[in-house]
Design a protein around this motif. Structure first.
Motif, PDB file in Angstrom:
ATOM      1  N   VAL A  23       0.832  -1.204   0.000  1.00  0.00           N
ATOM      2  CA  VAL A  23       0.000   0.000   0.000  1.00  0.00           C
ATOM      3  C   VAL A  23       0.869   1.257   0.000  1.00  0.00           C
ATOM      4  O   VAL A  23       0.610   2.218  -0.738  1.00  0.00           O
ATOM      5  N   SER A  24       1.923   1.261   0.833  1.00  0.00           N
ATOM      6  CA  SER A  24       2.829   2.409   0.883  1.00  0.00           C
ATOM      7  C   SER A  24       3.495   2.631  -0.466  1.00  0.00           C
ATOM      8  O   SER A  24       3.600   3.774  -0.944  1.00  0.00           O
ATOM      9  N   SER A  25       3.924   1.548  -1.111  1.00  0.00           N
ATOM     10  CA  SER A  25       4.566   1.657  -2.427  1.00  0.00           C
ATOM     11  C   SER A  25       3.609   2.261  -3.446  1.00  0.00           C
ATOM     12  O   SER A  25       4.003   3.097  -4.269  1.00  0.00           O
ATOM     13  N   MET A  26       2.353   1.843  -3.380  1.00  0.00           N
ATOM     14  CA  MET A  26       1.358   2.350  -4.323  1.00  0.00           C
ATOM     15  C   MET A  26       1.142   3.849  -4.126  1.00  0.00           C
ATOM     16  O   MET A  26       1.135   4.616  -5.099  1.00  0.00           O
ATOM     17  N   ILE A 107      17.326   6.070  -2.914  1.00  0.00           N
ATOM     18  CA  ILE A 107      17.519   5.928  -1.465  1.00  0.00           C
ATOM     19  C   ILE A 107      16.440   6.660  -0.672  1.00  0.00           C
ATOM     20  O   ILE A 107      15.781   6.060   0.185  1.00  0.00           O
ATOM     21  N   PRO A 108      16.203   7.966  -0.902  1.00  0.00           N
ATOM     22  CA  PRO A 108      15.138   8.619  -0.124  1.00  0.00           C
ATOM     23  C   PRO A 108      13.746   8.086  -0.436  1.00  0.00           C
ATOM     24  O   PRO A 108      12.918   7.954   0.480  1.00  0.00           O
ATOM     25  N   VAL A 109      13.468   7.755  -1.706  1.00  0.00           N
ATOM     26  CA  VAL A 109      12.156   7.215  -2.056  1.00  0.00           C
ATOM     27  C   VAL A 109      11.963   5.840  -1.415  1.00  0.00           C
ATOM     28  O   VAL A 109      10.893   5.531  -0.873  1.00  0.00           O
ATOM     29  N   GLY A 110      13.001   5.001  -1.454  1.00  0.00           N
ATOM     30  CA  GLY A 110      12.922   3.690  -0.811  1.00  0.00           C
ATOM     31  C   GLY A 110      12.705   3.812   0.678  1.00  0.00           C
ATOM     32  O   GLY A 110      11.902   3.076   1.275  1.00  0.00           O
ATOM     33  N   ALA A 111      13.401   4.770   1.314  1.00  0.00           N
ATOM     34  CA  ALA A 111      13.209   4.989   2.756  1.00  0.00           C
ATOM     35  C   ALA A 111      11.801   5.468   3.046  1.00  0.00           C
ATOM     36  O   ALA A 111      11.183   5.063   4.047  1.00  0.00           O
ATOM     37  N   TRP A 112      11.267   6.322   2.178  1.00  0.00           N
ATOM     38  CA  TRP A 112       9.898   6.817   2.357  1.00  0.00           C
ATOM     39  C   TRP A 112       8.893   5.664   2.303  1.00  0.00           C
ATOM     40  O   TRP A 112       8.003   5.558   3.147  1.00  0.00           O
ATOM     41  N   ILE A 113       9.059   4.782   1.337  1.00  0.00           N
ATOM     42  CA  ILE A 113       8.152   3.640   1.213  1.00  0.00           C
ATOM     43  C   ILE A 113       8.212   2.755   2.457  1.00  0.00           C
ATOM     44  O   ILE A 113       7.192   2.218   2.908  1.00  0.00           O
ATOM     45  N   LEU A 114       9.392   2.623   3.029  1.00  0.00           N
ATOM     46  CA  LEU A 114       9.570   1.739   4.182  1.00  0.00           C
ATOM     47  C   LEU A 114       9.127   2.358   5.503  1.00  0.00           C
ATOM     48  O   LEU A 114       8.976   1.635   6.504  1.00  0.00           O
ATOM     49  N   LEU A 115       8.934   3.660   5.556  1.00  0.00           N
ATOM     50  CA  LEU A 115       8.623   4.328   6.821  1.00  0.00           C
ATOM     51  C   LEU A 115       7.439   3.702   7.564  1.00  0.00           C
ATOM     52  O   LEU A 115       7.551   3.431   8.770  1.00  0.00           O
ATOM     53  N   PRO A 116       6.276   3.483   6.917  1.00  0.00           N
ATOM     54  CA  PRO A 116       5.160   2.898   7.673  1.00  0.00           C
ATOM     55  C   PRO A 116       5.469   1.514   8.218  1.00  0.00           C
ATOM     56  O   PRO A 116       5.084   1.188   9.348  1.00  0.00           O
ATOM     57  N   VAL A 117       6.168   0.704   7.436  1.00  0.00           N
ATOM     58  CA  VAL A 117       6.519  -0.647   7.882  1.00  0.00           C
ATOM     59  C   VAL A 117       7.445  -0.583   9.093  1.00  0.00           C
ATOM     60  O   VAL A 117       7.248  -1.295  10.092  1.00  0.00           O
ATOM     61  N   ILE A 118       8.455   0.288   9.012  1.00  0.00           N
ATOM     62  CA  ILE A 118       9.410   0.406  10.116  1.00  0.00           C
ATOM     63  C   ILE A 118       8.706   0.907  11.374  1.00  0.00           C
ATOM     64  O   ILE A 118       8.965   0.420  12.481  1.00  0.00           O
ATOM     65  N   PHE A 119       7.808   1.872  11.208  1.00  0.00           N
ATOM     66  CA  PHE A 119       7.108   2.405  12.380  1.00  0.00           C
ATOM     67  C   PHE A 119       6.267   1.325  13.055  1.00  0.00           C
ATOM     68  O   PHE A 119       6.307   1.182  14.291  1.00  0.00           O
ATOM     69  N   ILE A 120       5.492   0.592  12.277  1.00  0.00           N
ATOM     70  CA  ILE A 120       4.640  -0.452  12.857  1.00  0.00           C
ATOM     71  C   ILE A 120       5.499  -1.507  13.563  1.00  0.00           C
ATOM     72  O   ILE A 120       5.170  -1.960  14.662  1.00  0.00           O
ATOM     73  N   TRP A 121       6.625  -1.869  12.938  1.00  0.00           N
ATOM     74  CA  TRP A 121       7.526  -2.827  13.586  1.00  0.00           C
ATOM     75  C   TRP A 121       8.105  -2.241  14.868  1.00  0.00           C
ATOM     76  O   TRP A 121       8.145  -2.913  15.911  1.00  0.00           O
TER      77      TRP A 121
END
Length: 463
Positions: A23-26, A107-121
């Motif tokens: 969902v974040s990637s989309m 790098i920044p776009v990849g980090a942005w996509i991962l932000l919600p996943v990292i936060f939930i973890w």
């Protein structure tokens, strides 16, 4: 006294993380696709990172072309304002065959996509899935991140590292192998300093929070001491390497230096209010919310009472022995870090005359949302149906704010582009802007980048 362990929440294997990642990637992909020709993503800072990475790969070291107040009688200089971490990341991908310019976006776009996943973890031991997902969505698509997420900057990767450090420190009080997690938290803190010197506030917040936890006996002092030592063991070697490099290259442990603003101290109050205004915009999503920072009456009537009320709830949750050690220590860090970081930003902006930007507050606005989730939501749940609908309404309003901000941002740039096609010169475009506060810098950069004759002339210049 036994340490209260927080149970690490099981969100049903990795499927939920995969779903959030999709969902974040989309969302990120759609936003960047819609605005692909509306924003010039290569910032001044980003161009310096790219040049340093390219020079490093060509054997010249981490150097860049002098600009601004730097001496112009040299071909290359070493820049002390920016840590070398982001440039080294670009160089590493460049060494693997990825063009440096492409890596600077990935790098920044990849980090942005991962932000919600990292936060939930990171906060799964402290927040239920629904609450963690809502906060992750709100902060990952806040105005500051929407503005800076696709730009060549170290802000978003740094934020991702901060969240990982929080996740490890939470787990150092949760489940098995706590000292390993404390060591990993320290290592992440050390790495974050290589990305941004603002990590100084983060490192201090972590160590002061754990020291305070020991003093207030949030956990057995010996247990906290072991975690402090483990965290120091992970952080010290990496941080020391950066400090040694700074001293050997620049002759000082902290090489950050810039021309001092003539308005230093005299503008400190205005800078503080401007910063608070940006913080209100980033948290709420509404630009009009920022006006509260400039109206003393509204501040006293609305903002101050709310801060006092939430502050009391936070203190009660941190002081209550019924809460887990992980919850209490995390709340301490969440309170100390934005205080230290915001103070640092305000003083630097006042001293060096930096302009107000939402990206300066995105490192701390998510903490406000997290603290509200940790304190207000449990409080509202005790109010029954009324509390439930109050929380739901607040979430809807914050979502509307973010959607409205993104739409207005894209609409503004589209209208400026339309005017640039209608008029032959930028002076005429400026005269016909519907809002005098709009700036043309972004569209001028895009026009220059798309000017084929200009790029050909530059290519013909001697090396």
């Amino acid at each position: 006294m036994n340490i209260t362990i927080a149970k690490v929440t099981d969100y049903g294997s990795t499927r939920i993380f995969v779903l959030v990642l999709i969902v974040s990637s989309m969302f990120v992909t759609v936003w960047l696709s819609i605005t692909g020709d509306l924003f010039f993503r290569f910032t001044n800072d980003g161009i310096g990172y790219i040049e340093e990475a390219g020079n490093f790969l060509e054997g010249r070291g981490l150097v860049r072309t002098p600009s601004g107040a730097a001496p112009l009688d040299q071909d290359y200089i070493r820049e002390g304002i920016f840590p070398p971490g982001f440039s080294l990341m670009l160089a590493a991908l460049g060494h693997l065959g990825v063009p440096v310019e492409t890596a600077a976006i990935l790098i920044p776009v990849g980090a942005w996509i991962l932000l919600p996943v990292i936060f939930i973890w990171a906060f799964s031991p402290l927040l239920p899935l629904r609450g963690a997902t809502v906060v992750a969505a709100l902060f990952a698509f806040s105005p500051g991140i929407v503005l800076a997420g696709g730009d060549v900057l170290s802000d978003i990767p740094f934020l991702a590292l901060c969240l990982v450090a929080f996740g490890y420190i939470v787990r150092s009080f949760s489940g098995n192998f706590p000292l390993r997690y404390a060591f990993l938290a320290g290592a992440i803190l050390g790495l974050s300093y290589w990305l941004r010197y603002a990590a100084t506030a983060l490192v201090l917040a972590f160590f002061i929070a754990l020291t305070t936890a020991a003093i207030l006996r949030f956990a057995p002092r010996r247990a906290v001491l072991y975690r402090i030592l483990a965290m120091f063991g992970g952080c010290a070697p990496i941080l020391a390497a950066s400090l040694i490099r700074s001293y050997t290259v620049f002759g000082t442990l902290q090489p950050y230096a810039s021309p001092t603003s003539p308005f230093y101290l005299s503008s400190l109050i205005d800078v503080s209010r401007g910063y608070f205004s940006d913080l209100l915009v980033d948290v709420s999503g509404f630009r009009v919310a920022g006006l509260l920072a400039w109206d003393i009456k509204l501040l006293v009537l609305i903002v101050v009472p709310f801060i006092i009320y939430v502050g009391r709830l936070i203190w009660r949750k941190a002081a209550s022995s019924s809460n887990s050690a992980a919850s209490r220590v995390t709340i301490l860090v969440l309170c100390l870090y934005p205080c230290a970081g915001s103070t640092m930003v305000i003083l630097i902006k006042a001293r060096y005359g930096a302009v107000d930007e939402l990206r300066y507050v995105l490192q701390y606005s998510w903490i406000i949302l997290t603290l509200l989730a940790l304190t207000l939501i449990p409080r509202m749940s005790l109010q029954g149906r009324v509390g439930y609908y109050a929380v739901l309404l607040s979430i809807i309003v914050l979502m509307i704010g973010r959607a409205s901000f993104a739409w207005q941002l894209a609409d503004k740039e589209q209208r400026i582009q339309a005017l640039s096609r209608e008029y032959a010169d930028w002076q005429s475009v400026a005269e016909h802007l519907p809002d005098s506060n709009w700036v043309l810098t972004n569209q001028i950069k895009i026009a220059l980048a798309n000017n084929a004759s200009l790029t050909e002339a530059i290519d013909r210049l001697p090396p």
